[in-house]
Write a protein that holds these residues in place. Structure first.
Motif, PDB file in Angstrom:
ATOM      1  N   LYS A 149      36.857  40.880  43.005  1.00 31.38           N
ATOM      2  CA  LYS A 149      37.583  39.679  43.411  1.00 31.38           C
ATOM      3  C   LYS A 149      36.766  38.442  43.046  1.00 31.38           C
ATOM      4  CE  LYS A 149      40.894  41.871  45.766  1.00 31.38           C
ATOM      5  NZ  LYS A 149      42.331  41.828  45.380  1.00 31.38           N
ATOM      6  N   LEU A 151      36.321  35.093  44.882  1.00 32.81           N
ATOM      7  CA  LEU A 151      36.605  34.581  46.215  1.00 32.81           C
ATOM      8  C   LEU A 151      36.149  33.135  46.364  1.00 32.81           C
ATOM      9  CD1 LEU A 151      35.438  37.656  48.345  1.00 32.81           C
ATOM     10  CD2 LEU A 151      37.736  37.155  47.492  1.00 32.81           C
ATOM     11  N   ASP A 155      37.366  33.150  52.071  1.00 33.89           N
ATOM     12  CA  ASP A 155      37.720  34.564  51.978  1.00 33.89           C
ATOM     13  C   ASP A 155      36.482  35.455  51.879  1.00 33.89           C
ATOM     14  OD1 ASP A 155      38.113  32.766  49.852  1.00 33.89           O
ATOM     15  OD2 ASP A 155      39.091  34.211  48.575  1.00 33.89           O
ATOM     16  N   TYR A 156      35.402  34.930  51.292  1.00 28.18           N
ATOM     17  CA  TYR A 156      34.146  35.689  51.218  1.00 28.18           C
ATOM     18  C   TYR A 156      33.572  35.912  52.613  1.00 28.18           C
ATOM     19  CZ  TYR A 156      29.181  36.594  50.289  1.00 28.18           C
ATOM     20  OH  TYR A 156      27.911  37.123  50.281  1.00 28.18           O
ATOM     21  N   PRO A 166      40.244  41.031  51.411  1.00 25.42           N
ATOM     22  CA  PRO A 166      40.126  39.577  51.281  1.00 25.42           C
ATOM     23  C   PRO A 166      41.463  38.843  51.370  1.00 25.42           C
ATOM     24  CG  PRO A 166      38.743  40.658  49.659  1.00 25.42           C
ATOM     25  CD  PRO A 166      39.590  41.734  50.290  1.00 25.42           C
ATOM     26  N   ALA A 202      42.288  36.922  46.264  1.00 26.71           N
ATOM     27  CA  ALA A 202      42.614  37.273  47.645  1.00 26.71           C
ATOM     28  C   ALA A 202      44.083  36.985  47.930  1.00 26.71           C
ATOM     29  CB  ALA A 202      41.724  36.490  48.613  1.00 26.71           C
TER      30      ALA A 202
END
Length: 507
Positions: A149, A151, A155-156, A166, A202
């Protein structure tokens, strides 16, 4: 009791609030920026995550009562590739990084900005996550292939706190140049142009969504006696607007942080060419029933920090030992009258309304008789003029007159600075009981997410409290208006020279 975390660029903050808005715990940790090359700005993801854990630990040690929710307020436009285990494959590339000028120029040269704006709600710029992913694909193809992903910071951190797949909220996704404003889904046509696989992103969700529970091991380490819901939250400027009570047209939030940002609620969701030309986006507030626009001076707090480090470096330790806030001291000790010296604060290019990554800083009108007090006043006046440009751009392009400005962030601590802004803007300025509005806004989203409040209006009525009003002083307004007219000429005159110098030093 609700916890908010503000995932900023220069610092990470956390706070716990009671339902009446009282802050009962607070912690902050500064983040060290990494600059491997001129114009590049990064954050180490592991160090950043440790800062998140540290501020969480600090606030839960300060407050031993039950906490029902944790929600995030996050910087936007940052980008980080991770593998399936969530291991970072590169540093976090942050907003003010300008390595993506080539990608920005690609969009400008090959695609109609108005067509892209109608789809994404954002004008062309170097800052978006889309450009950063394109840069990785061009310069680090092996990282792009290995990445599970790409990110943003929100979202991380959410992935690390909960272990859930995510997700990113709509407001933050809107700052990526990849989300459709029409349906809040990733825009397939823009992703196809950039050759970005949608599976590497995400999932966009509503800001008040409960993503999951805090990881058991993390919950135990923090000393929580019962599981805690984690809510996705929103873009830090959106959270700041909520935490300052700015959710109706005619009101504006002015956030004085690493970047200076102005947020106001629009009368409708209609994209306007006039907004696009001034670098003003359009995207949904957390309830998706109202829409906002955002003006950014990417050099606001960043410039003030550079000024502090450059001209007050020797005194910083002494100020800290005496428990003094050095920024307040700089402001309070500055000259009183409007400065006849100007500072163009474009250390890392210019944000709205110019949207010019090649612009650079300058000091104009410097004389041998001036001292540090005079230079400090020139910095403060010029930062205010820069944001007045954005204020006027918003009013003219949206047909929305601003009646009240609520100021938040570190710049809201000093009455002298607030009065300068009131006089320069010729608008009523309101300070708040809690300057940490982004953290409060996140906590409000968490409270709504778990059902404690039925909606944003009810939460704001209980938790957001105005403190003091600053009325423009008529004799000062006229003086500042005259100086503002001169300030507007500086960028225009220096633009071709700055571009020439920029191209030479960035070969």
């Amino acid at each position: 009791m609700f916890c908010g975390i503000d995932l900023g660029t220069s610092s990470v903050k956390a706070a716990i609030f009671l339902p009446d808005g009282k802050m009962v715990a607070y912690a902050r940790k500064e983040c060290d920026m990494v600059s491997p090359r001129v114009g590049w700005s990064e954050l180490n993801p592991q160090n950043y995550l440790e800062n998140v854990y540290d501020v969480l630990s600090a606030v839960f040690n300060q407050y031993k009562g039950p906490v029902k929710s944790i929600a995030l307020s996050s910087q936007a436009q940052a980008c980080l590739p991770v593998d399936k285990d969530g291991k970072a494959l590169y540093n976090i590339i942050v907003t003010m990084d300008n390595r993506t000028i080539e990608q920005y120029q690609y969009w400008k040269a090959n695609y109609n900005e108005w067509d892209v704006y109608k789809k994404s709600g954002v004008p062309f710029s170097t800052i978006y996550a889309l450009n950063k992913i394109m840069w990785h694909k061009q310069n680090n193809p092996e990282i792009y292939q290995r990445a599970w992903k790409f990110l943003c910071v929100q979202d991380y951190v959410m992935f690390k706190l909960t272990g859930c797949d995510p997700v990113i909220d709509y407001s933050l996704a809107s700052r990526s140049m990849m989300l459709s404003i029409a349906d809040n889904k990733w825009n397939q046509s823009l992703l196809a142009i950039a050759k970005i696989d949608i599976d590497k992103l995400a999932k966009p969700i509503l800001s008040t969504t409960v993503v999951g529970k805090l990881k058991r091991k993390l919950s135990h380490w923090l000393g929580l006696s019962e599981p805690c819901d984690v809510i996705i939250g929103g873009h830090d400027q959106v959270c700041g607007a909520i935490g300052s009570g700015v959710i109706i047209p005619g009101m504006m939030m002015d956030a004085c942080g690493t970047v200076d940002a102005m947020v106001t609620v629009l009368n409708d969701s209609k994209p306007r060419k006039a907004m696009m030309k001034k670098g003003l986006p359009i995207y949904g507030l957390v309830n998706l029933k109202n829409y906002i626009t955002l003006a950014i001076n990417t050099n606001g707090g960043l410039f003030l920090k550079w000024y502090k480090n450059t001209f007050y470096g020797a005194e910083m330790k002494d100020f800290m030992l005496r428990g003094k806030d050095i920024y307040s001291e700089i402001i309070n000790c500055s000259a009183d009258n409007p400065s006849d010296m100007y500072v163009l604060p474009h250390l890392e290019g210019a944000g709205s309304p110019y949207n010019d990554p090649t612009s650079m800083g300058a000091i104009i009108g410097l004389k041998s008789r001036y001292n540090r007090r005079d230079l400090s006043k020139a910095v403060l006046d010029s930062l205010a003029y820069e944001m007045k440009l954005n204020l006027l751009a918003i009013e003219k392009s949206t047909n929305c007159i601003i009646n009240e400005i609520r100021i938040i962030g570190g710049g809201a601590k000093t009455p002298k600075w607030l009065q300068i802004k009131a006089d320069v803007f010729n608008k009523e300025i309101v300070s708040l009981e809690n300057n940490e509005a982004a953290v409060l806004g996140a906590a409000i989203l968490g409270a709504i997410g778990i059902g404690y409040f039925s909606d944003i209006k009810q939460a704001i009525a209980q938790m957001v409290k105005p403190k003091r009003r600053y009325i423009p002083i008529e004799k000062n307004v006229a003086k500042y208006e005259e100086h503002f007219e001169e300030y507007q000429e500086i960028y225009k005159i220096l633009k071709p020279l700055n571009k020439k110098i920029f191209n030479r030093i960035n070969k």
